[in-house]
Design an enzyme around this catalytic site. Structure first.
Site, PDB file in Angstrom:
ATOM      1  N   HIS A 177       0.770  -1.189   0.126  1.00 13.49           N
ATOM      2  CA  HIS A 177      -0.125   0.040   0.211  1.00 13.49           C
ATOM      3  C   HIS A 177       1.064   1.295   0.095  1.00 13.49           C
ATOM      4  O   HIS A 177       0.632   2.257   0.689  1.00 13.49           O
ATOM      5  CB  HIS A 177      -0.934   0.138   1.142  1.00 13.49           C
ATOM      6  CG  HIS A 177      -1.956  -1.097   1.083  1.00 13.49           C
ATOM      7  ND1 HIS A 177      -3.390  -0.920   0.873  1.00 13.49           N
ATOM      8  CD2 HIS A 177      -1.837  -2.421   1.280  1.00 13.49           C
ATOM      9  CE1 HIS A 177      -3.893  -1.912   0.814  1.00 13.49           C
ATOM     10  NE2 HIS A 177      -3.116  -3.169   1.100  1.00 13.49           N
TER      11      HIS A 177
ATOM     12  N   TYR B 282       4.010  -5.380   9.405  1.00 10.78           N
ATOM     13  CA  TYR B 282       3.871  -3.912   9.266  1.00 10.78           C
ATOM     14  C   TYR B 282       4.933  -3.127  10.245  1.00 10.78           C
ATOM     15  O   TYR B 282       5.684  -2.436   9.785  1.00 10.78           O
ATOM     16  CB  TYR B 282       2.667  -3.327   9.764  1.00 10.78           C
ATOM     17  CG  TYR B 282       1.417  -3.650   9.097  1.00 10.78           C
ATOM     18  CD1 TYR B 282       1.206  -4.589   8.333  1.00 10.78           C
ATOM     19  CD2 TYR B 282       0.068  -3.048   9.315  1.00 10.78           C
ATOM     20  CE1 TYR B 282       0.115  -4.643   7.476  1.00 10.78           C
ATOM     21  CE2 TYR B 282      -0.973  -3.109   8.636  1.00 10.78           C
ATOM     22  CZ  TYR B 282      -1.164  -4.008   7.548  1.00 10.78           C
ATOM     23  OH  TYR B 282      -2.371  -4.295   6.954  1.00 10.78           O
TER      24      TYR B 282
END
Lengths: 188, 361
Positions: B66, B335
């Protein structure tokens, strides 16, 4: 004969063994949680933070105990280099057990994370939000963890060397007192 | 004072040294195993992020997935209806909570055209008045292709471009789908999905299940989604050749006024799967409207307030907990690795790639 103790104080011994278990567990938890994507990552992290703060608090108490009650002297016949190594590694251990939790706390603060010790217990940030500081502190946290683990191994090996090879009372000074209170100096 | 040394006899010495060596070796080996160095088959966060880099290249300073996005700011107005299920302060009646969010498209390439994928994502960080935070990363589809981190990693591997053609090998992708029938629901969605012309007209699903916890400590499994107020087809101003029409559309809409979404929380019935993001829950499940997300302004991700936020879905306030969905800890762990890589690049630490000029901020 009673002027210099041959054992650490009971408080020092209790703190030593309690923190030994906590710190070694902490090192395994830390290295394990960053090396998995499984559910272990989540629950190890949930233990890591409150355990780290507990170690920080105990390390402060322990430092005070250490400064108040000097440890028994090392054997007089111990080579100077070994005495220096003992001194340096002990202070390195003190430094790391205080620095590691503080770096972890500062690192989460710099990363903008809420520093949660449980469901709703939150510590205030101790460092301004900064991605650059986060990266530096995060790497420092990992590097110091490796250094702490290696120092622990050296410390344990040295203790066993004193206890099994030299048999000079250094290891015994951190063990529980024998059941029959014998005055070691008489046997000397 | 102390015992004069009464050293061990030579025979004992050998066994003593052996014991010392073992006492060092055993914890050292255990440490190396737990740390993954002696467990090459374990899926680690670093492996997942490495695979993203193998597939699309390394774009220093950017998120590893992303990567292309835009920052938004606004607030969430709670109507109090979720309070019966969650003690989170964000759901108190009349509570207004500031939000820093980010719209993005999936993929590691921050220069990918907006039309290259049909999926859009919305990430939000709610900063609760009590200092706790709720972070969530949502996607514009109701189901995720796979249910486990291992399958996700296998999917990434299957999508790795063939060095000969520079494109993924269709045979490998077909083989992956054949081996993973759980991807069927996602593929059915993808077949009809078209890249939308706007971030503002999309619904965004939590995909993973979570648990709301009420004042009595009862856990209610939930999923949530953000349902948009805007439902037009999108601005006609977008030139077909413009690769960045989503950010332009958002700026244009926000110039006209705030954009709103309703936070819809679906309550699971007993027995509904909470550990499988490939399965939706039946349509008749009770859904409550928890309040309104109001987004007021957008900023470039290079300088906006979302840049330094890791939208880790396990940063949760009291009153919201993780479910047993295995994707959640994997997202959190991966992440964190992505965040460390891009902040290290930002800090110009040795061994990191230099951030690209626009990316570095």
């Amino acid at each position: 004969m009673n002027a210099t103790p041959d054992r650490f104080t009971p408080a020092a011994r209790a703190l030593h063994w309690l923190m030994a278990v906590m710190i070694v567990a902490m090192l395994f938890i830390g290295v394990g949680m960053v090396a998995t994507v499984s559910a272990r990552h989540e629950w190890l992290l949930a233990i890591h933070k409150p355990l780290g703060i507990a170690i920080l608090l105990l390390a402060v108490v322990r430092l005070a105990v250490r400064l108040r009650h000097p440890p028994p002297p090392l054997p007089a016949d111990l080579p100077v280099l070994q005495k220096l190594a003992a001194l340096a590694s002990h202070w390195l251990l003190y430094f790391l057990m205080l620095a590691m939790p503080l770096i972890g706390w500062a690192m989460l603060s710099a990363g903008g994370y809420p520093v949660m010790l449980g469901e709703s217990l939150r510590l205030p940030p101790i460092f301004p939000t900064s991605p650059v500081a986060f990266a530096v502190l995060r790497h420092l946290h990992g590097t110091f963890a490796m250094l702490l683990f290696l120092t622990f191994l050296a410390h344990m090996a040295a203790a066993l060397y004193h206890g099994l090879i030299r048999r000079d009372g250094v290891l015994a000074s951190m063990l529980p007192a024998p059941p029959t209170p014998a005055d070691d100096s008489d046997q000397a | 004072m102390h015992d004069p040394a009464t050293p061990a006899q030579p025979g004992h010495r050998t066994s003593a040294w052996t014991l010392i060596a073992a006492a060092v070796a055993v914890p050292a080996i255990a440490f190396a195993y737990v740390g993954g160095w002696l467990a090459p088959h374990r899926l680690t966060p670093a492996k997942v992020i490495d695979q993203f880099q193998h597939n699309a290249g390394t774009f220093a300073g950017y998120r590893r997935n992303h990567a292309k996005g835009v920052c938004v700011t606004g607030h969430f107005d709670s109507n109090g209806q979720a309070q019966a299920y969650s003690i989170a302060q964000v759901f108190a009646p009349g509570q207004r909570t500031p939000v820093v969010g980010r719209f993005a498209i999936p993929g590691s390439n921050p220069y990918a055209p907006d039309s290259s994928v049909p999926i859009r994502s919305m990430a939000l960080r709610f900063a609760l008045a009590n200092g706790q935070q709720w972070r969530t990363g949502m996607n514009s589809m109701p189901v995720f292709p796979v249910a486990t981190p291992q399958a996700f990693y296998a999917q990434l591997q299957a999508q790795q471009p063939d060095p000969a053609t520079g494109k993924p090998d269709p045979a490998k992708i077909a083989a992956f789908f054949a081996a993973h029938p759980e991807t069927a629901a996602f593929r059915a969605w993808a077949k009809t999905a078209r890249p939308s012309a706007s971030f503002a007209t999309e619904s965004y699903w939590s995909l993973n299940a979570f648990a709301f916890v009420d004042a009595a400590g009862r856990r209610q499994p939930v999923r949530w989604r953000m349902v948009p107020e805007a439902n037009d087809a999108g601005s006609a101003a977008n030139a077909p050749g413009d690769a960045n029409y989503l950010a332009a559309d958002l700026t244009e809409r926000l110039a006209r006024g705030p954009q709103r979404w309703q936070l819809q929380v679906t309550l699971a019935n007993p027995g509904d799967p909470t550990n499988d993001a490939t399965k939706t829950w039946p349509d008749d499940r009770r859904t409550i409207d928890a309040g309104t997300l109001v987004l007021e302004r957008s900023e470039s991700q290079a300088s906006g307030p979302c840049r330094d936020i890791n939208y880790d879905p396990l940063v949760l306030p009291a009153g919201i907990e993780a479910s047993d969905d295995p994707l959640l800890p994997a997202r959190s762990a991966a992440y964190a690795d992505s965040y460390l890589r891009r902040t290290s690049e930002e800090a110009h630490l040795p061994g990191t790639a230099a951030p690209m000029r626009e990316a570095s901020r």
